[in-house]
Design a protein around this motif. Sequence first.
Motif, short mmCIF file in Angstrom:
data_model
loop_
_atom_site.label_atom_id
_atom_site.label_comp_id
_atom_site.label_asym_id
_atom_site.label_seq_id
_atom_site.Cartn_x
_atom_site.Cartn_y
_atom_site.Cartn_z
N ASN A 124 -14.73 28.73 -4.31
CA ASN A 124 -15.77 27.64 -4.85
C ASN A 124 -16.52 26.85 -3.94
OD1 ASN A 124 -14.83 28.23 -7.86
ND2 ASN A 124 -12.98 27.57 -7.05
N GLY A 125 -16.02 26.81 -2.63
CA GLY A 125 -16.85 26.23 -1.74
C GLY A 125 -17.87 27.03 -1.01
N ALA A 126 -17.77 28.36 -1.04
CA ALA A 126 -18.94 29.28 -0.64
C ALA A 126 -19.35 30.41 -1.44
CB ALA A 126 -18.08 29.99 0.50
N ILE A 127 -18.45 31.03 -2.37
CA ILE A 127 -19.19 32.27 -3.03
C ILE A 127 -19.72 31.67 -4.36
CG2 ILE A 127 -18.74 34.23 -4.67
CD1 ILE A 127 -16.39 34.75 -2.61
N TRP A 128 -19.11 30.41 -5.01
CA TRP A 128 -19.91 29.91 -6.37
C TRP A 128 -21.17 29.24 -5.62
CZ3 TRP A 128 -18.72 29.72 -11.13
CH2 TRP A 128 -19.37 28.49 -11.96
N PRO A 129 -21.34 28.51 -4.88
CA PRO A 129 -22.83 27.96 -4.66
C PRO A 129 -23.86 28.90 -3.93
CG PRO A 129 -21.16 27.08 -2.78
CD PRO A 129 -20.54 27.78 -3.95
N LEU A 130 -23.29 30.06 -3.48
CA LEU A 130 -24.04 31.07 -2.95
C LEU A 130 -24.55 31.83 -4.06
CD1 LEU A 130 -24.72 32.97 -0.21
CD2 LEU A 130 -22.78 34.21 -0.73
N CYS A 131 -23.96 32.03 -5.07
CA CYS A 131 -24.49 32.76 -6.02
C CYS A 131 -25.23 31.98 -7.05
CB CYS A 131 -23.18 33.62 -6.86
SG CYS A 131 -22.47 34.79 -5.69
N HIS A 132 -25.28 30.79 -7.26
CA HIS A 132 -25.93 29.97 -7.97
C HIS A 132 -27.08 29.04 -7.30
CE1 HIS A 132 -22.04 30.28 -10.33
NE2 HIS A 132 -22.92 30.05 -11.44
N ILE A 133 -28.27 29.47 -8.20
CA ILE A 133 -29.46 28.74 -7.43
C ILE A 133 -29.37 27.24 -7.82
CG2 ILE A 133 -32.12 28.78 -7.10
CD1 ILE A 133 -31.78 31.59 -7.95
N ALA A 134 -28.62 26.59 -7.41
CA ALA A 134 -28.40 25.20 -7.80
C ALA A 134 -28.62 24.04 -6.51
CB ALA A 134 -27.11 24.68 -8.40
N TYR A 135 -29.08 24.69 -5.53
CA TYR A 135 -29.25 23.98 -4.27
C TYR A 135 -28.26 23.03 -3.66
CZ TYR A 135 -33.81 25.63 -5.93
OH TYR A 135 -34.70 26.26 -6.23
#
Length: 506
Positions: free
Chosen positions: A127-138
Amino acid sequence: MTSAEMVAALGDRLKHTQLVVVANREPYIHLRQMREPSGFWDWLRGLRESQEVITWIRPASGLVTALDPVMRASGGTWVAHGSGNADRESSDAHGRVRVPPDRPSYTLRRVWLSEEEERGYYYGLSNGAIWPLCHIAYSRPEFNESDWEAYSQVNRRFAETVLEEIGDKPAIVFIQDYHFALLPRFIKDARPDVIVCQFWHIPWPNPEVFRVCPWAEQMLHGLLGNDLLSFHIQYHCNNFLSTVERTLEARVDYERFAVVRGGHPTIVKAFPISIDPDLWSAGKSVDRALEAREIRRSIGVGDQRMIFGIDRLDYTKGIPDRIRAFERMLKRHPEWREKVVFVQIGAPSRDQLPRYKALSQEVDDAVASVNDTYGTMSWRPVVYVREHRDPADIAAMYRAADVCVVSSLHDGMNLVAKEFIAARTDLRGVLVLSRFTGAARELQEAVLVNPFAVDEFADALNTALAMSPEQQTRRMRVLHARVRNETVYDWAAGILRAACGMAEAV
């Protein structure tokens, strides 16, 4: 498709093959709680003081809703992280317990994780790496070697558990989500004959985004251990194939939508997830007008129109953006002042992570800005409730709302949109839906919006509030039919039918 139809469609095909589901979340959780004495029978049994008891709950989850009936019918095994505070004492020495607790029919195998492992594997890498990596939420992903090591270790632990459960029997292993990118390869290397499939519940980014991951090759190699890898929409499948093509030495077959690496083919296919609409439509006949008045009164809304949003408190959901859009609407369309209330339910999520703590403050500030600027002695424009609500309450709120807003900045599917539609058996209400959700591909009759464009968003809210009852019904009739015709059981049956076909071909 209903759950019974799904079981009937899959029952014979799963008779001779063991089904193992792997997920971070368990389908039943055992909890230790205090029980107060109540009534004559407790008095008769001598219960005079509060007593600690073990209870169980079934978490609100579309995944559990879809797969629990299949597991009951097949008698398979569900492997998950044991997270309940009474899970250990409710399981045997190997972490096994028969579920459902009231009518045991399949096995839940719990995997125990230390606090350090959970911090690295779940909060860190997942949730600190893969989640933001896969979501274009900047939101910038954080890549820490210690988190990767924990993630790899936990994936290997789950693989050992799965292999222990299946023994030397034929099996289909159905893996869920981004917590287990390495797991398919670990299983396939040990048991090439086992059919491994995985559903990736979040978006897959384009190759340029994914290449920033320090362990991109290892993750892709792990995922290509699957026989079938599925996503919500074709666009995510295309992104995955492009990512493989630019990152690994592998043959990408765009005609079959497959990747061949080391002689092993992985089929990549879209299976859009959905809901069980019957869970969100009314279970009994009630006075709709009375229900709406009561639910509005319970959350501080009077006779005003009601815009409703409900989400996990996650930065991908665009909660501050929708509140700012509501504020802009009140500025651009002053005729709505004191005539509409925005109700936002924000369920706490991943509070241990700094980005989520910052989001909570951002939402508080956005709500305060609207209420301080436009609120009066008799009108609070935004009602913000930061808590979990049970499905029955949520369904009642869907029915009470004039407008439901789903404004994710990026989302694999987003099932809130489909829940709102299913709950509106009256064929009324308006869905305002972000174009950047998977659901927008299916639900074109919603009022579609770019949540990054505040003025466009504000005008969309005005359009939704001003829509005539006749136009609401025309749109909702189409949406309602679509949600009822493609359920979560169709999703599960499609994936497992494909997996069974692969097993039969071995």
